[in-house]
Design a protein around this motif. Structure first.
Motif, PDB file in Angstrom:
ATOM      1  N   VAL A   1       0.812  -1.218   0.000  1.00 57.83           N
ATOM      2  CA  VAL A   1       0.000   0.000   0.000  1.00 57.83           C
ATOM      3  C   VAL A   1       0.846   1.270   0.000  1.00 57.83           C
ATOM      4  O   VAL A   1       0.615   2.174  -0.804  1.00 57.83           O
ATOM      5  N   GLY A   2       1.831   1.365   0.880  1.00 59.83           N
ATOM      6  CA  GLY A   2       2.678   2.552   0.928  1.00 59.83           C
ATOM      7  C   GLY A   2       3.385   2.822  -0.390  1.00 59.83           C
ATOM      8  O   GLY A   2       3.285   3.931  -0.942  1.00 59.83           O
ATOM      9  N   PRO A   3       4.098   1.827  -0.945  1.00 57.51           N
ATOM     10  CA  PRO A   3       4.743   2.043  -2.240  1.00 57.51           C
ATOM     11  C   PRO A   3       3.749   2.380  -3.355  1.00 57.51           C
ATOM     12  O   PRO A   3       4.042   3.204  -4.216  1.00 57.51           O
ATOM     13  N   LEU A   4       2.574   1.762  -3.324  1.00 57.80           N
ATOM     14  CA  LEU A   4       1.585   2.065  -4.357  1.00 57.80           C
ATOM     15  C   LEU A   4       1.120   3.519  -4.276  1.00 57.80           C
ATOM     16  O   LEU A   4       0.872   4.155  -5.301  1.00 57.80           O
ATOM     17  N   ARG A   5       1.019   4.046  -3.074  1.00 53.87           N
ATOM     18  CA  ARG A   5       0.640   5.466  -2.922  1.00 53.87           C
ATOM     19  C   ARG A   5       1.688   6.365  -3.566  1.00 53.87           C
ATOM     20  O   ARG A   5       1.354   7.325  -4.256  1.00 53.87           O
ATOM     21  N   VAL A   6       2.953   6.050  -3.335  1.00 51.72           N
ATOM     22  CA  VAL A   6       4.031   6.854  -3.917  1.00 51.72           C
ATOM     23  C   VAL A   6       4.005   6.747  -5.442  1.00 51.72           C
ATOM     24  O   VAL A   6       4.121   7.753  -6.152  1.00 51.72           O
ATOM     25  N   VAL A   7       3.827   5.533  -5.957  1.00 49.96           N
ATOM     26  CA  VAL A   7       3.798   5.342  -7.409  1.00 49.96           C
ATOM     27  C   VAL A   7       2.580   6.039  -8.014  1.00 49.96           C
ATOM     28  O   VAL A   7       2.674   6.651  -9.093  1.00 49.96           O
ATOM     29  N   ALA A   8       1.432   5.991  -7.335  1.00 45.92           N
ATOM     30  CA  ALA A   8       0.250   6.715  -7.824  1.00 45.92           C
ATOM     31  C   ALA A   8       0.536   8.209  -7.895  1.00 45.92           C
ATOM     32  O   ALA A   8       0.168   8.884  -8.868  1.00 45.92           O
ATOM     33  N   ALA A   9       1.219   8.734  -6.880  1.00 47.58           N
ATOM     34  CA  ALA A   9       1.577  10.157  -6.875  1.00 47.58           C
ATOM     35  C   ALA A   9       2.558  10.477  -8.004  1.00 47.58           C
ATOM     36  O   ALA A   9       2.431  11.522  -8.664  1.00 47.58           O
ATOM     37  N   LEU A  10       3.525   9.588  -8.257  1.00 52.14           N
ATOM     38  CA  LEU A  10       4.461   9.789  -9.368  1.00 52.14           C
ATOM     39  C   LEU A  10       3.724   9.845 -10.705  1.00 52.14           C
ATOM     40  O   LEU A  10       3.997  10.707 -11.551  1.00 52.14           O
ATOM     41  N   HIS A  11       2.775   8.937 -10.889  1.00 51.77           N
ATOM     42  CA  HIS A  11       2.029   8.908 -12.146  1.00 51.77           C
ATOM     43  C   HIS A  11       1.121  10.125 -12.285  1.00 51.77           C
ATOM     44  O   HIS A  11       0.999  10.683 -13.387  1.00 51.77           O
ATOM     45  N   ALA A  12       0.495  10.537 -11.187  1.00 46.81           N
ATOM     46  CA  ALA A  12      -0.341  11.743 -11.231  1.00 46.81           C
ATOM     47  C   ALA A  12       0.514  12.966 -11.554  1.00 46.81           C
ATOM     48  O   ALA A  12       0.128  13.816 -12.368  1.00 46.81           O
ATOM     49  N   ALA A  13       1.693  13.055 -10.942  1.00 48.70           N
ATOM     50  CA  ALA A  13       2.604  14.171 -11.216  1.00 48.70           C
ATOM     51  C   ALA A  13       3.067  14.144 -12.671  1.00 48.70           C
ATOM     52  O   ALA A  13       3.153  15.195 -13.322  1.00 48.70           O
ATOM     53  N   ALA A  14       3.343  12.963 -13.201  1.00 54.37           N
ATOM     54  CA  ALA A  14       3.751  12.840 -14.605  1.00 54.37           C
ATOM     55  C   ALA A  14       2.633  13.342 -15.521  1.00 54.37           C
ATOM     56  O   ALA A  14       2.893  14.060 -16.495  1.00 54.37           O
ATOM     57  N   PHE A  15       1.399  12.979 -15.192  1.00 62.03           N
ATOM     58  CA  PHE A  15       0.252  13.447 -15.983  1.00 62.03           C
ATOM     59  C   PHE A  15       0.174  14.972 -15.965  1.00 62.03           C
ATOM     60  O   PHE A  15       0.004  15.615 -17.002  1.00 62.03           O
ATOM     61  N   VAL A  16       0.319  15.557 -14.780  1.00 65.15           N
ATOM     62  CA  VAL A  16       0.250  17.017 -14.651  1.00 65.15           C
ATOM     63  C   VAL A  16       1.388  17.684 -15.432  1.00 65.15           C
ATOM     64  O   VAL A  16       1.163  18.649 -16.170  1.00 65.15           O
ATOM     65  N   ILE A  17       2.601  17.164 -15.303  1.00 61.70           N
ATOM     66  CA  ILE A  17       3.758  17.751 -15.993  1.00 61.70           C
ATOM     67  C   ILE A  17       3.579  17.703 -17.506  1.00 61.70           C
ATOM     68  O   ILE A  17       3.745  18.711 -18.202  1.00 61.70           O
ATOM     69  N   VAL A  18       3.213  16.542 -18.030  1.00 64.57           N
ATOM     70  CA  VAL A  18       3.069  16.394 -19.481  1.00 64.57           C
ATOM     71  C   VAL A  18       1.884  17.226 -19.985  1.00 64.57           C
ATOM     72  O   VAL A  18       1.941  17.803 -21.071  1.00 64.57           O
ATOM     73  N   THR A  19       0.837  17.344 -19.177  1.00 66.80           N
ATOM     74  CA  THR A  19      -0.297  18.188 -19.554  1.00 66.80           C
ATOM     75  C   THR A  19       0.110  19.654 -19.604  1.00 66.80           C
ATOM     76  O   THR A  19      -0.192  20.359 -20.578  1.00 66.80           O
ATOM     77  N   LEU A  20       0.818  20.118 -18.577  1.00 66.36           N
ATOM     78  CA  LEU A  20       1.250  21.518 -18.536  1.00 66.36           C
ATOM     79  C   LEU A  20       2.224  21.858 -19.669  1.00 66.36           C
ATOM     80  O   LEU A  20       2.243  22.984 -20.163  1.00 66.36           O
TER      81      LEU A  20
END
Length: 197
Positions: free
Chosen positions: A82-101
């Motif tokens: 669960v802990g690592p998955l939260r971090v990976v979810a945050a990494l993927h969300a951040a990647a989405f935001v960066i590529v969108t911006l």
């Protein structure tokens, strides 16, 4: 007693599992989608997506392994996930935001969003079930390829039966966990392409 058939089946199952890990699938997926979406320029976008998702996730996994927070990176027990998955979810969300911006191609943004949604789904479901990351990755990739390439992407769904077999053969998941993983991965991707498309 040594049985060469059992050993060969297990070895084949291990090979199928190794070849269908999420970071391994992500590389050709992002490259194909990037090129289809924006030609040569799309290749650069794809490399950025790969670095922000698989690259950073693998670096994080190396950190977890070296620090002893994860005992076996190839088979992380549910209690450690669960802990690592939260971090990976945050990494993927951040990647989405960066590529969108940065104005990245819609198809790559949808793929990034699908990774974020699927990983968030895993965070929510993992305490109750050991759903399969392998079937989620293959299902999500197949849905993505079907959206981007149309009928030419449909053969990617043929990877699901061997992955189901391999994970069952290795005793890593039940049939229900495999199906739930495929549903979360494919469903997250379907939602993403509907939101972005």
């Amino acid at each position: 007693m040594y049985n060469p058939r059992t050993v060969n089946r297990l070895r084949l199952a291990e090979l199928v599992s190794a070849a269908t890990r999420l970071p391994v699938i992500a590389v050709p997926l992002f490259l194909a989608v990037g090129v289809e979406a924006a030609g040569t320029r799309g290749l650069l976008w794809a490399v950025l997506c790969i670095f922000l998702t698989s690259g950073l996730s693998l670096l994080y996994l190396m950190y977890l392994t070296r620090s002893g927070k994860v005992s076996d990176p190839r088979a992380i027990p549910r209690v450690e996930r669960v802990g690592p998955l939260r971090v990976v979810a945050a990494l993927h969300a951040a990647a989405f935001v960066i590529v969108t911006l940065l104005g990245g191609p819609a198809e790559l943004r949808a793929a990034l969003l699908s990774y974020a949604l699927a990983t968030l789904g895993f965070v929510l479901v993992t305490p109750a079930s050991n759903l399969s990351l392998h079937t989620a990755g293959v299902s999500g990739a197949a849905v993505c390829l079907a959206y981007v390439f149309g009928a030419w992407g449909l053969p990617a769904f043929a990877l699901l039966p061997p992955v189901f077999w391999a994970r069952l053969e290795l005793g890593r998941h039940t049939l229900a966990e495999l199906a739930l993983g495929a549903f979360v991965g494919g469903g997250g991707t379907w939602i993403s392409f509907h939101l972005i498309g």
